[in-house]
Each structure stands twice: as C-alpha cells, then as structure tokens.
Design an enzyme around this catalytic site. Structure first.
Site, mmCIF file in Angstrom:
data_model
loop_
_atom_site.group_PDB
_atom_site.id
_atom_site.type_symbol
_atom_site.label_atom_id
_atom_site.label_comp_id
_atom_site.label_asym_id
_atom_site.label_seq_id
_atom_site.Cartn_x
_atom_site.Cartn_y
_atom_site.Cartn_z
ATOM 1 N N PRO A 56 0.852 -1.195 0.000
ATOM 2 C CA PRO A 56 0.000 0.000 0.000
ATOM 3 C C PRO A 56 0.884 1.240 0.000
ATOM 4 O O PRO A 56 1.846 1.312 0.765
ATOM 5 C CB PRO A 56 -0.771 -0.119 1.321
ATOM 6 C CG PRO A 56 0.086 -0.975 2.198
ATOM 7 C CD PRO A 56 0.860 -1.881 1.289
ATOM 8 N N MET A 57 0.583 2.206 -0.871
ATOM 9 C CA MET A 57 1.366 3.449 -0.875
ATOM 10 C C MET A 57 0.423 4.632 -1.080
ATOM 11 O O MET A 57 -0.234 4.745 -2.120
ATOM 12 C CB MET A 57 2.446 3.411 -1.951
ATOM 13 C CG MET A 57 3.615 2.487 -1.583
ATOM 14 S SD MET A 57 4.960 2.496 -2.781
ATOM 15 C CE MET A 57 4.298 1.420 -4.055
ATOM 16 N N CYS B 185 2.284 3.407 9.744
ATOM 17 C CA CYS B 185 2.531 4.750 9.212
ATOM 18 C C CYS B 185 3.318 5.576 10.230
ATOM 19 O O CYS B 185 2.873 5.761 11.369
ATOM 20 C CB CYS B 185 1.226 5.449 8.857
ATOM 21 S SG CYS B 185 1.573 7.024 8.058
ATOM 22 N N LYS C 191 -0.928 -4.431 8.771
ATOM 23 C CA LYS C 191 0.426 -4.143 8.272
ATOM 24 C C LYS C 191 1.137 -3.324 9.323
ATOM 25 O O LYS C 191 0.619 -2.305 9.785
ATOM 26 C CB LYS C 191 0.357 -3.389 6.950
ATOM 27 C CG LYS C 191 1.746 -2.987 6.461
ATOM 28 C CD LYS C 191 1.776 -2.740 4.978
ATOM 29 C CE LYS C 191 3.136 -2.269 4.527
ATOM 30 N NZ LYS C 191 3.421 -0.892 4.920
ATOM 31 N N ASN D 87 8.295 -7.513 4.194
ATOM 32 C CA ASN D 87 8.370 -6.252 3.456
ATOM 33 C C ASN D 87 9.576 -5.435 3.912
ATOM 34 O O ASN D 87 9.915 -5.402 5.077
ATOM 35 C CB ASN D 87 7.061 -5.466 3.699
ATOM 36 C CG ASN D 87 7.103 -4.045 3.167
ATOM 37 O OD1 ASN D 87 6.906 -3.090 3.910
ATOM 38 N ND2 ASN D 87 7.359 -3.881 1.893
ATOM 39 N N ASP E 47 12.802 -3.223 1.473
ATOM 40 C CA ASP E 47 14.031 -3.302 0.676
ATOM 41 C C ASP E 47 14.062 -4.436 -0.333
ATOM 42 O O ASP E 47 15.150 -4.884 -0.711
ATOM 43 C CB ASP E 47 15.268 -3.382 1.582
ATOM 44 C CG ASP E 47 15.407 -2.157 2.466
ATOM 45 O OD1 ASP E 47 14.730 -1.151 2.188
ATOM 46 O OD2 ASP E 47 16.179 -2.217 3.438
ATOM 47 N N GLY F 162 7.235 -2.343 -2.496
ATOM 48 C CA GLY F 162 6.714 -0.984 -2.515
ATOM 49 C C GLY F 162 7.482 -0.108 -3.485
ATOM 50 O O GLY F 162 7.198 -0.066 -4.682
ATOM 51 N N ARG F 163 8.511 0.560 -2.979
ATOM 52 C CA ARG F 163 9.188 1.596 -3.764
ATOM 53 C C ARG F 163 9.756 1.099 -5.088
ATOM 54 O O ARG F 163 9.782 1.844 -6.066
ATOM 55 C CB ARG F 163 10.279 2.253 -2.906
ATOM 56 C CG ARG F 163 9.694 3.142 -1.816
ATOM 57 C CD ARG F 163 10.718 3.500 -0.772
ATOM 58 N NE ARG F 163 11.177 2.305 -0.070
ATOM 59 C CZ ARG F 163 12.162 2.284 0.802
ATOM 60 N NH1 ARG F 163 12.814 3.395 1.069
ATOM 61 N NH2 ARG F 163 12.494 1.157 1.406
HETATM 62 C C1 LIG Z 1 5.071 6.918 -1.108
HETATM 63 C C2 LIG Z 1 4.811 5.869 -0.049
HETATM 64 C C3 LIG Z 1 3.561 5.791 0.524
HETATM 65 C C4 LIG Z 1 3.283 4.804 1.491
HETATM 66 N N1 LIG Z 1 2.019 4.697 1.990
HETATM 67 C C5 LIG Z 1 1.710 3.651 2.816
HETATM 68 C C6 LIG Z 1 0.362 3.412 3.209
HETATM 69 O O1 LIG Z 1 -0.579 4.104 2.801
HETATM 70 N N2 LIG Z 1 0.137 2.371 4.051
HETATM 71 C C7 LIG Z 1 1.143 1.553 4.498
HETATM 72 O O2 LIG Z 1 0.884 0.622 5.249
HETATM 73 N N3 LIG Z 1 2.416 1.754 4.123
HETATM 74 C C8 LIG Z 1 2.712 2.762 3.282
HETATM 75 N N4 LIG Z 1 3.999 2.912 2.843
HETATM 76 C C9 LIG Z 1 5.026 1.940 3.247
HETATM 77 C C10 LIG Z 1 5.141 0.827 2.201
HETATM 78 O O3 LIG Z 1 3.937 0.088 2.109
HETATM 79 C C11 LIG Z 1 6.297 -0.140 2.547
HETATM 80 O O4 LIG Z 1 6.053 -0.684 3.823
HETATM 81 C C12 LIG Z 1 7.652 0.553 2.575
HETATM 82 O O5 LIG Z 1 7.823 1.393 1.450
HETATM 83 C C13 LIG Z 1 8.799 -0.485 2.615
HETATM 84 O O6 LIG Z 1 8.754 -1.325 1.490
HETATM 85 P P1 LIG Z 1 9.750 -1.106 0.218
HETATM 86 O O7 LIG Z 1 11.157 -1.159 0.762
HETATM 87 O O8 LIG Z 1 9.448 -2.242 -0.705
HETATM 88 O O9 LIG Z 1 9.440 0.231 -0.361
HETATM 89 C C14 LIG Z 1 4.307 3.904 1.902
HETATM 90 C C15 LIG Z 1 5.571 4.018 1.331
HETATM 91 C C16 LIG Z 1 5.835 4.974 0.358
HETATM 92 C C17 LIG Z 1 7.216 5.045 -0.254
#
Ligand SMILES: Cc1cc2nc3c(=O)[nH]c(=O)nc-3n(C[C@H](O)[C@H](O)[C@H](O)COP(=O)(O)O)c2cc1C
Length: 333
Positions: free
Chosen positions: A17-18, A102, A141, A202, A204, A226-227
């Site tokens: 979720p982002m 969050c 989460k 989740n 990196d 995510g990213r």
């Molecule tokens: C732009 C952005 C928005 C995010 N919004 C949420 C969100 O709405 N809810 C949530 O649980 N995590 C949110 N996250 C966290 C991501 O879901 C994830 O846990 C985090 O980016 C680590 O994973 P990654 O290393 O694959 O990016 C957000 C991350 C980013 C970068």
C-alpha cells in the site's frame, strides 16, 4: 502459496500500500504485470465516516484488480470499527487491512499508524473489535517496532493472531527509522516462526533476486514490494517469473516504459479529472523515466505541464530522442 482467509492468491508477490500512489489506476496496471495481491493506499476511518468526497473516491475498485486489500487507519476503536463495517458492506475489497506502520507525525499523534506498536494489548483490542464486526478477513500491516528500544514485533503479531487477524505484513524497520537504514529481515523470520497465520515480508525488496532471498531466508508466505514498483510495474512481472522459473526477464525498452506510463496516465484521467491526473502523474512520469540517460530536461518540462497532450507530447518526444541517439550509436558501431 499465499492464502488469506479463503482468498487464494495466484502467487506470493504483493504490491505494498502506498499513499498517493496505489489508487485503482496504478493498482490495475501493476495487477496486469502479474501481482498476486494488490493493496490500496491507506484511508482514514474518520474521513469514511464523514463521507468525505475525496475519500469515497479512494474506495473505488475495478473488478479486474482483485484480489485486493483495502487499508484503513485510525486511533479510536469506535470509528475504526464503523469504517471497517462500511468497507465490509459497501466495497468489493477482498481483505480489510489495518495500518499499524505509518510513521508520519500527523498520523501517530492521533494514536494511529505506528503508535499502536508500543501496545500489544491495544492491538489485540482494536483488531478483535474489527474482526467481530466484519465478514471479510482482517489483516494488519506493521513496522517491527517504535524504536530500537521498543521492538515488540513478535508480541504484536501474536496479538493480531489471537484477535482473529488472518495475516500480518511486516516492514522490518522501526517508526523512528522512517525509511532510513536497512530493513531487518531477521525479525521478519522470527515473527514468521512465532505465529501460524500467513506473514508477508516487506522492506528493501528491489529485485527479483531480493524477493527470492527474502522468501528463502525468512520463510514468509508472501513478499511485498513498494518503492521498487514506482514507475516500474515490470519489477512485479520479473519477480513473479523469477520465482516461478528462475528466469530473469530483460528490462523493458524506453518505448515500452513510456507506453505503460501513458496507459497509467489515461487510467488516472478516467479516475480523476485531467487536471488532477496530470499533476499527480508528474511524479510518476519522473519515476518511469528514472535511470534513462539524459532525462533531466524532460523531467523539468513535465513538472510544468498541465494537460494530457502536453505530457504525452513530452514523453513521446523524449522516446524519439533516445531512439535517434541509439540509432546514431548503432551506425557508428
Ligand atoms: C510513497 C509511499 C507511501 C506509502 N504509503 C503507505 C500506506 O498508505 N500504508 C502503508 O501501510 N504503508 C505505506 N507505505 C510503506 C510501504 O507500504 C512499505 O512498507 C515501505 O515502502 C517499505 O517497502 P519497500 O522497501 O518495498 O518500499 C508507503 C511508502 C511509500 C514510499
């Protein structure tokens, strides 16, 4: 395979979720690249209950995206439960997810998001109240803890399980870390070993190989990206294929990247109006262009544009420029 409640995913790859990113336009695009499960951006419980127009739009789901997990956040039991009931009865989401990760102060100061990580009893109380009130499976989460001194990931995940939660997604960072440092996969492994509900790892995962390493090293049931998927839905397809067969699919051409960027833009225009969509798309376009040489000028121009025609014109012009350069290079060789 990843199964949450009765919902069977076709693979173990999950779009994270982002906020500001994971609306239906992006989710559907990622889904078409093979994601087993897509997660929607977080939605405020109170905004749902106030019938806030923008928030209600955020609940839109295209049936082709499913299975889909819809995330809510809040700090108080009553409003969280009421919002969950609304999502349960009025949306076709398959899963209701509760945000406990969050880190931003606007959220944590309302006792929402990562704030709960300090209190497994509160987690138990909130999750059981939501589970009792809805039919859809409820998941959580979370981050691994508030700070290095308060890492209750195991107790917190166990509280979710005891409360009837059907899965936990764990980001291996503390709230204080925000997005700094490295995600701790060891704690993800420990959590996986301490509960019997599915755990989604989740943090990196940037490449298909990272996804495989996370699955192998931690034993989790699913891997959340995510990213790495920002402007790059191909990473989902590459990961699915790599986990299936060990095959590494090549990077897309610049033309393919831009075609998908325009598809994403058009979906966003359908979802919102052109003006809002184009503004929102500026950041996505920059992500789609990331790593392509010579993109600085076009990125600056994109930040100034307001219409679909302008944006598509700039993107196509850039592709032609890159292709002409490649042809020139080929002729020199
Ligand atoms: C732009 C952005 C928005 C995010 N919004 C949420 C969100 O709405 N809810 C949530 O649980 N995590 C949110 N996250 C966290 C991501 O879901 C994830 O846990 C985090 O980016 C680590 O994973 P990654 O290393 O694959 O990016 C957000 C991350 C980013 C970068």
């Amino acid at each position: 395979m990843l199964k949450i409640g009765d919902i069977q995913m076709k693979n173990q790859v999950v779009l994270a979720p982002m906020a500001g990113v994971c609306n239906s336009a992006f989710r559907l695009t990622v889904k078409e690249f093979g994601a087993g499960l897509v997660c929607a951006e977080m939605v405020s419980d109170k905004a749902i209950l106030f019938n806030n127009a923008k928030t209600m739009d955020m609940l839109y789901i295209d049936e082709r995206e499913k299975p889909l997990s819809l995330q809510i956040f809040g700090g108080e039991k009553d409003t969280l439960v009421e919002a969950a009931k609304y999502v349960d009865k009025n949306t076709t989401a398959d899963i209701i997810d509760i945000n406990m990760g969050c880190p931003v102060p606007k959220i944590t100061k309302c006792d929402a998001g990562a704030k709960w990580l300090l209190d497994p009893n509160k987690i138990y109380e909130m999750v059981s109240a939501v589970v009792d009130a809805v039919d859809k499976p409820v998941t959580v989460k979370m981050r691994m803890g508030w700070d290095e001194e308060h890492i209750y990931a195991i107790q917190n995940a166990q509280a979710v399980e005891r409360a009837g939660g059907q899965a936990v997604a764990l980001h291996g960072r503390t709230r204080v870390q925000m997005y700094e440092g490295h995600a701790n996969w060891d704690i993800i492994k420990q959590v996986k070993q301490s509960v019997s509900i599915p755990v989604i790892g989740n943090g990196d995962v940037q490449t298909p190989q990272d996804a495989k390493r996370m699955l192998d090293e931690t034993g989790v049931d699913g891997v959340m990206i995510g990213r790495a998927a920002l402007g790059n839905p191909w990473v989902i397809y590459q990961t699915v294929k790599y986990l299936e067969s060990g095959e590494l699919i090549e990077e897309p051409s610049v033309r393919e990247k831009i075609d998908v960027c325009v598809l994403h833009l058009d979906r966003l225009i359908d979802l919102k109006n052109e003006n809002v969509a184009v503004r929102e798309m500026r950041k996505h376009a920059a992500w789609y262009l990331k790593g392509i040489r010579g993109n600085a000028t076009v990125r600056n121009q994109i930040n100034e544009c307001d219409t679909r025609n302008q944006l598509v014109g700039l993107l196509n012009g850039f592709v032609e420029e890159v292709e002409a350069k490649m042809q020139g290079n080929a002729q020199v060789v």
